[in-house]
Write a protein that holds these residues in place. Structure first.
Motif, mmCIF file in Angstrom:
data_model
loop_
_atom_site.group_PDB
_atom_site.id
_atom_site.type_symbol
_atom_site.label_atom_id
_atom_site.label_comp_id
_atom_site.label_asym_id
_atom_site.label_seq_id
_atom_site.Cartn_x
_atom_site.Cartn_y
_atom_site.Cartn_z
ATOM 1 N N ILE A 98 -19.210 127.098 -7.738
ATOM 2 C CA ILE A 98 -19.745 126.187 -6.728
ATOM 3 C C ILE A 98 -19.735 124.736 -7.201
ATOM 4 O O ILE A 98 -19.784 124.445 -8.397
ATOM 5 C CB ILE A 98 -21.154 126.610 -6.245
ATOM 6 N N TRP A 99 -19.650 123.845 -6.253
ATOM 7 C CA TRP A 99 -19.393 122.422 -6.487
ATOM 8 C C TRP A 99 -20.508 121.607 -5.848
ATOM 9 O O TRP A 99 -20.777 121.757 -4.656
ATOM 10 C CB TRP A 99 -18.044 122.108 -5.858
ATOM 11 N N VAL A 100 -21.170 120.785 -6.650
ATOM 12 C CA VAL A 100 -22.298 120.008 -6.130
ATOM 13 C C VAL A 100 -21.764 118.787 -5.386
ATOM 14 O O VAL A 100 -20.996 117.999 -5.930
ATOM 15 C CB VAL A 100 -23.222 119.544 -7.273
ATOM 16 N N GLY A 151 -21.021 131.930 -10.743
ATOM 17 C CA GLY A 151 -20.584 131.981 -12.140
ATOM 18 C C GLY A 151 -20.325 130.619 -12.754
ATOM 19 O O GLY A 151 -20.172 130.508 -13.978
ATOM 20 N N GLU A 152 -20.238 129.591 -11.912
ATOM 21 C CA GLU A 152 -19.932 128.257 -12.450
ATOM 22 C C GLU A 152 -20.448 127.195 -11.489
ATOM 23 O O GLU A 152 -20.382 127.358 -10.277
ATOM 24 C CB GLU A 152 -18.407 128.125 -12.611
ATOM 25 N N ILE A 153 -20.988 126.097 -12.056
ATOM 26 C CA ILE A 153 -21.440 124.976 -11.220
ATOM 27 C C ILE A 153 -20.811 123.699 -11.753
ATOM 28 O O ILE A 153 -20.860 123.424 -12.960
ATOM 29 C CB ILE A 153 -22.982 124.813 -11.232
ATOM 30 N N LYS A 154 -20.232 122.906 -10.853
ATOM 31 C CA LYS A 154 -19.696 121.609 -11.252
ATOM 32 C C LYS A 154 -20.505 120.496 -10.591
ATOM 33 O O LYS A 154 -20.700 120.486 -9.378
ATOM 34 C CB LYS A 154 -18.221 121.498 -10.848
ATOM 35 N N TYR A 155 -20.975 119.567 -11.416
ATOM 36 C CA TYR A 155 -21.772 118.440 -10.915
ATOM 37 C C TYR A 155 -21.201 117.183 -11.541
ATOM 38 O O TYR A 155 -21.351 116.972 -12.755
ATOM 39 C CB TYR A 155 -23.229 118.646 -11.327
ATOM 40 N N GLY A 156 -20.506 116.363 -10.774
ATOM 41 C CA GLY A 156 -19.820 115.212 -11.351
ATOM 42 C C GLY A 156 -18.788 115.706 -12.350
ATOM 43 O O GLY A 156 -17.958 116.559 -12.013
ATOM 44 N N ASP A 157 -18.866 115.233 -13.587
ATOM 45 C CA ASP A 157 -17.893 115.668 -14.597
ATOM 46 C C ASP A 157 -18.380 116.878 -15.382
ATOM 47 O O ASP A 157 -17.672 117.384 -16.243
ATOM 48 C CB ASP A 157 -17.646 114.534 -15.624
ATOM 49 N N LYS A 158 -19.618 117.261 -15.136
ATOM 50 C CA LYS A 158 -20.199 118.346 -15.935
ATOM 51 C C LYS A 158 -19.975 119.709 -15.284
ATOM 52 O O LYS A 158 -20.161 119.862 -14.076
ATOM 53 C CB LYS A 158 -21.710 118.123 -16.114
ATOM 54 N N VAL A 159 -19.587 120.668 -16.095
ATOM 55 C CA VAL A 159 -19.374 122.031 -15.595
ATOM 56 C C VAL A 159 -20.174 122.991 -16.473
ATOM 57 O O VAL A 159 -20.119 122.898 -17.702
ATOM 58 C CB VAL A 159 -17.879 122.424 -15.674
ATOM 59 N N ILE A 160 -20.929 123.881 -15.834
ATOM 60 C CA ILE A 160 -21.597 124.917 -16.628
ATOM 61 C C ILE A 160 -21.176 126.299 -16.136
ATOM 62 O O ILE A 160 -20.887 126.487 -14.957
ATOM 63 C CB ILE A 160 -23.144 124.807 -16.595
ATOM 64 N N SER A 161 -21.126 127.235 -17.082
ATOM 65 C CA SER A 161 -20.845 128.624 -16.699
ATOM 66 C C SER A 161 -22.135 129.408 -16.827
ATOM 67 O O SER A 161 -22.921 129.183 -17.747
ATOM 68 C CB SER A 161 -19.840 129.265 -17.647
ATOM 69 N N ILE A 162 -22.311 130.324 -15.892
ATOM 70 C CA ILE A 162 -23.506 131.163 -15.916
ATOM 71 C C ILE A 162 -23.042 132.596 -16.088
ATOM 72 O O ILE A 162 -22.165 133.050 -15.350
ATOM 73 C CB ILE A 162 -24.314 131.011 -14.609
#
Ligand SMILES: *Cc1c(COP(=O)(O)O)cnc(C)c1O
Length: 354
Positions: free
Chosen positions: A176-178, A308-319
Motif C-alpha cells: 500500500i502507498w500513502v 505486507g508493505e507500506i510506502k510513505y514518501g521515500d520510505k518503505v517498510i515491510s511487515i
C-alpha cells in the motif's frame, strides 16, 4: 406494498466458480422501486436485469446524488442461503441517504424484497468456499433538471452479481502507498457516506499508487495529513505489540460493517483493542522499534486483506515475512467460518433465507 414480478425469458447459466472474478457476472433479475414527492417510494418490482432508462439530464449524471451499499449472500456448507449483517447495510444506507438529501426507505420492506429477489436467483449463488452473491443496492436522483438542488424523484434498485473467491490463491499480503497529495474526505464532508463521488475522487490517487506498483492507497486525514484513515475502500487495523488499533470514526471514515465485526470479535477474544487516532509516524516508529506486528484492511469484498508493505514518501517498510499474519488469518477464518456456516453464529450476524 405488493412486489410485482416479471420473469426474465432467458436461459443463461452461471459461469464456473473459478471464472467469476468480481462484479462482472450479473443475474437475470433486479429489484426496482421509484420515489416521487407526492407518493413516496412506490411501484416496487422484480424485473429482468436490463439497462435503465433515465434522461441524459437526470441529476445523478451531473451532480452525483447517488448512494450505494455492498453486501453478500453466501451458500453455507449445508446449502442454505444466508445473509451476513444485511440489516446493518440498509441502516447505513439510510444514514447515507440522510446525508445526501435522499429520501429514506423502510428497511423491513427492502429486506423482504431482497430475500425474494435472492430466492428467485438462487442458481446464481456460487457454492465453493470463498465465492458469494454480491449485492449492490443503489439509489440515484432522476429529476431531468440542470439546476443544483436535491432531486424530487429517485430510483432504488438492487442488482446481484455472482463473485469468485477473492483469494483464489490464498491471502496474499498487498503493498500500500500513502497518499501525500490527495485526500479522500474532510471533516464536514461526506466521507462517512457510501456516495458515488467519494470513489470518483479517489481514482487519481489510486492511479498514482498503481503506477508505483502499489495495490491500494492509504489515506491520511485532510487537515494535518498525519493521521491514518482508511486503505482503498477498506478500514484498517494495526497490531502494535499486543494492541490492535483502528482509527476512530470522526466523520471522514466509512463505518465498515466488517470493521465492527472485527472489533466485536477482538473484544470477545479479550484482545487489547483501541479505536483511536493513529499517525503514520507512529506506525513507522513502531516498525523501527520492532513493534509493528501486523497491518490488515477489512471490508465486505476481501473480508480481511493483509498488508505486507507500506510506502510513505521515500520510505518503505515491510511487515511480516510475505505471508499473512496470524491475527489477520484468525479474523479471516472466524468471519468466513460464520459466513459459510462452519462455525456457530454467536453474535447473530447470519440470517438464513428460507
Ligand atoms: C464499503 C467501504 C468500507 C468497508 O465497509 P464494509 O461494510 O466493511 O464492507 C470501507 N471504506 C470505504 C471507503 C468503503 O466504501
Amino acid at each position: 406494498m405488493e412486489i410485482r414480478v416479471t420473469q426474465a425469458k432467458t436461459n443463461r447459466t452461471r459461469p464456473k466458480d473459478s471464472d467469476l472474478g468480481f462484479g462482472q457476472v450479473f443475474t437475470d433479475h433486479m429489484f426496482v422501486m421509484d420515489y416521487s414527492e407526492d407518493i413516496g417510494w412506490h411501484d416496487p418490482r422484480i424485473e429482468p436485469y436490463a439497462d435503465l432508462s433515465i434522461s441524459p439530464s437526470a441529476m445523478v449524471l451531473h451532480y452525483g446524488q447517488a448512494i450505494f451499499e455492498g453486501l453478500k449472500a453466501y451458500k453455507t456448507l449445508d446449502k442454505k442461503i444466508c445473509l451476513f449483517r444485511a440489516r446493518n447495510n440498509f441502516e447505513r444506507m439510510n444514514r447515507s441517504a440522510k446525508g445526501m438529501c435522499i429520501p429514506r426507505f423502510d428497511i423491513d420492506f427492502v429486506m423482504d424484497a431482497l430475500k425474494q429477489l435472492i430466492r428467485l436467483e438462487e442458481k446464481w449463488i456460487p457454492e465453493t468456499i470463498g465465492t458469494s452473491l454480491y449485492i449492490r443496492p443503489t439509489i440515484i436522483a432522476t429529476d431531468p433538471f440542470l439546476g443544483v438542488r436535491a432531486s424530487f424523484t429517485y430510483k432504488f434498485y438492487i442488482i446481484l452479481s455472482s463473485v469468485g473467491a477473492y483469494y483464489a490463491e490464498g491471502l496474499n499480503p498487498v503493498k500500500i502507498w500513502v497518499s501525500k497529495d490527495h485526500v479522500r474526505a474532510a471533516k464536514g464532508g461526506v466521507g462517512e457516506f457510501k456516495t458515488a463521488g467519494n470513489y470518483a475522487a479517489s481514482l487519481i490517487a489510486s492511479e498514482k499508487a498503481k503506477k508505483e506498483g502499489y495495490a491500494q492507497v492509504l489515506w491520511l486525514d485532510a487537515l494535518e495529513r498525519k493521521y491514518i484513515e482508511e486503505v482503498g475502500a477498506m478500514n484498517i487495523f494495526f497490531l502494535i505489540d499486543d494492541e490492535l488499533v483502528t482509527p476512530n470514526l470522526t466523520g471522514t471514515i466509512l463505518p465498515g460493517i466488517t470493521r465492527y465485526s472485527v472489533i466485536s470479535l477482538a473484544k470477545n477474544w479479550g484482545m487489547n483493542i483501541s479505536e483511536r487516532k493513529i499517525s503514520i509516524d507512529e506506525v513507522f516508529k513502531a516498525h523501527e522499534d520492532g513493534k509493528l506486528k501486523e497491518v490488515f484492511g477489512s471490508g465486505t469484498a476481501a473480508v480481511i486483506s493483509p498488508v505486507g508493505e507500506i510506502k510513505y514518501g521515500d520510505k518503505v517498510i515491510s511487515i511480516g515475512d510475505g505471508t499473512p499474519g496470524e491475527t489477520a488469518m484468525k479474523f479471516y477464518n472466524a468471519l468466513t467460518d460464520i459466513q459459510y456456516g462452519k462455525a456457530e453464529d454467536k453474535e447473530n450476524w447470519i440470517e438464513i433465507i428460507d
